[in-house]
Design an enzyme around this catalytic site. Structure first.
Site, short mmCIF file in Angstrom:
data_model
loop_
_atom_site.label_atom_id
_atom_site.label_comp_id
_atom_site.label_asym_id
_atom_site.label_seq_id
_atom_site.Cartn_x
_atom_site.Cartn_y
_atom_site.Cartn_z
N GLY A 43 0.70 -1.29 -0.16
CA GLY A 43 -0.08 0.06 0.08
C GLY A 43 0.76 1.28 -0.04
O GLY A 43 2.02 1.30 0.43
N GLN A 48 3.31 10.04 0.91
CA GLN A 48 4.52 9.19 0.94
C GLN A 48 5.27 9.44 -0.21
O GLN A 48 6.57 9.15 -0.26
CB GLN A 48 4.19 7.55 1.07
N CYS A 88 6.04 0.19 7.28
CA CYS A 88 5.77 1.28 6.68
C CYS A 88 7.09 1.83 5.61
O CYS A 88 7.91 1.76 6.13
CB CYS A 88 5.26 2.23 7.41
N LEU A 89 6.72 1.92 4.24
CA LEU A 89 7.87 2.26 3.45
C LEU A 89 8.48 3.58 3.98
O LEU A 89 9.68 3.69 3.87
CB LEU A 89 7.19 2.33 2.10
N HIS A 130 -4.25 1.43 7.61
CA HIS A 130 -2.84 2.01 7.58
C HIS A 130 -2.96 3.33 6.40
O HIS A 130 -2.37 4.26 6.91
CB HIS A 130 -1.98 0.97 7.27
N GLU A 131 -3.40 2.99 5.28
CA GLU A 131 -3.36 3.85 4.45
C GLU A 131 -4.02 5.13 4.76
O GLU A 131 -3.65 6.40 4.25
CB GLU A 131 -3.49 3.36 3.08
N HIS A 134 -2.37 7.67 6.88
CA HIS A 134 -1.35 8.37 6.04
C HIS A 134 -2.18 9.69 5.76
O HIS A 134 -1.52 10.88 5.75
CB HIS A 134 -0.97 7.77 4.95
C1 QAP Z 1 1.09 -0.93 4.84
O1 QAP Z 1 3.15 -0.97 4.13
C2 QAP Z 1 0.77 -2.09 5.68
O2 QAP Z 1 10.13 -1.61 6.02
C3 QAP Z 1 1.78 -1.07 3.70
O3 QAP Z 1 12.00 -2.65 4.30
C4 QAP Z 1 1.80 -2.90 6.35
O4 QAP Z 1 3.70 -1.90 2.02
C5 QAP Z 1 -0.62 -2.67 5.58
C6 QAP Z 1 7.81 -2.28 3.48
C7 QAP Z 1 1.55 -3.90 7.03
C8 QAP Z 1 -0.65 -3.70 6.63
C9 QAP Z 1 -0.02 -4.53 7.18
C10 QAP Z 1 8.03 -1.90 4.61
C11 QAP Z 1 8.78 -2.81 2.37
C12 QAP Z 1 6.54 -2.01 2.97
C13 QAP Z 1 9.71 -1.92 4.84
C14 QAP Z 1 4.08 -1.64 3.18
C15 QAP Z 1 10.67 -2.63 3.87
C16 QAP Z 1 10.16 -2.74 2.66
C17 QAP Z 1 5.63 -1.79 3.97
CO CO Z 2 2.59 3.58 5.58
#
Ligand code: QAP
Ligand code: CO
Length: 172
Positions: A43, A48, A88-89, A130-131, A134
């Site tokens: 997401g 972001q 989270c990215l 989560h999104e 943001h």
């Molecule tokens: C939000 O998060 C989310 O630290 C999206 O090194 C997360 O895509 C929703 C990511 C969990 C539901 C459950 C994070 C990739 C991606 C990092 C992401 C990384 C590489 C996070």
């Molecule tokens: Co995030």
């Protein structure tokens, strides 16, 4: 497109609704979706990528099934309780268990202006929360008990130092 990382202040903005879907928005949104896949995210929200607008992309299963781009999403119903480990990215290398609703109902629009009503549960429901957080300037570190934050404090300090360094370099 450039990923904005904590503590970038654009991540703290309450994002403005999208009033008009024009060509600029459509190409921005498609670029966001590509960027999400390139970053191996499930997401991504406007702020972001430095865009404080109510726009997000989501593809939890990486199934590439449309719709994956959502305009002005809004959670209208919640039910139950769940806690999953979230990343989270914009907070690289950090993972936290975040209390969330187990099921949500979402109203959003497609790039074609079609109104959607989506029911989600589990990981997908968490991703919606989560999104949409943001879009209101809220990050996972705001959603956990201070005691849980202790485990990631070092990581946050490091991100803050790295951000200061980048900011200083960019100015000279
Ligand atoms: C939000 O998060 C989310 O630290 C999206 O090194 C997360 O895509 C929703 C990511 C969990 C539901 C459950 C994070 C990739 C991606 C990092 C992401 C990384 C590489 C996070
Ligand atoms: Co995030």
């Amino acid at each position: 497109m450039e990923l904005r990382i904590y503590p970038d202040e654009v991540l703290r903005k309450s994002c403005r609704p999208i009033e008009r879907i024009d060509d600029g928005l459509v190409s921005e949104a498609r670029e966001m979706l590509e960027f999400m896949y390139e970053s191996e995210g499930i997401g991504l929200a406007g702020p972001q990528v430095g865009w404080p607008r109510r726009l997000m992309t989501l593809d939890v299963e990486h199934q590439a099934q449309d719709p994956r781009i959502f305009v002005n999403p809004r959670i209208v119903e919640r039910e139950g309780h769940v806690e999953l480990e979230e990343g989270c990215l914009s907070l690289p290398g950090l993972r936290l268990h975040v209390p969330r609703s187990e099921k949500v109902r979402v109203v959003a629009y497609t790039l074609e202006g079609e109104r959607l009503e989506i029911e989600a549960e589990g990981l997908e429901a968490v991703a919606w929360q989560h999104e949409t957080d943001h879009l209101n300037g809220v990050l996972i570190i705001d959603r956990v008990q201070p005691t849980r934050l202790m485990s990631v404090r070092e990581r946050l300090r490091r991100l803050e130092r790295e951000w200061e360094l980048r900011a200083a370099t960019e100015q000279t």
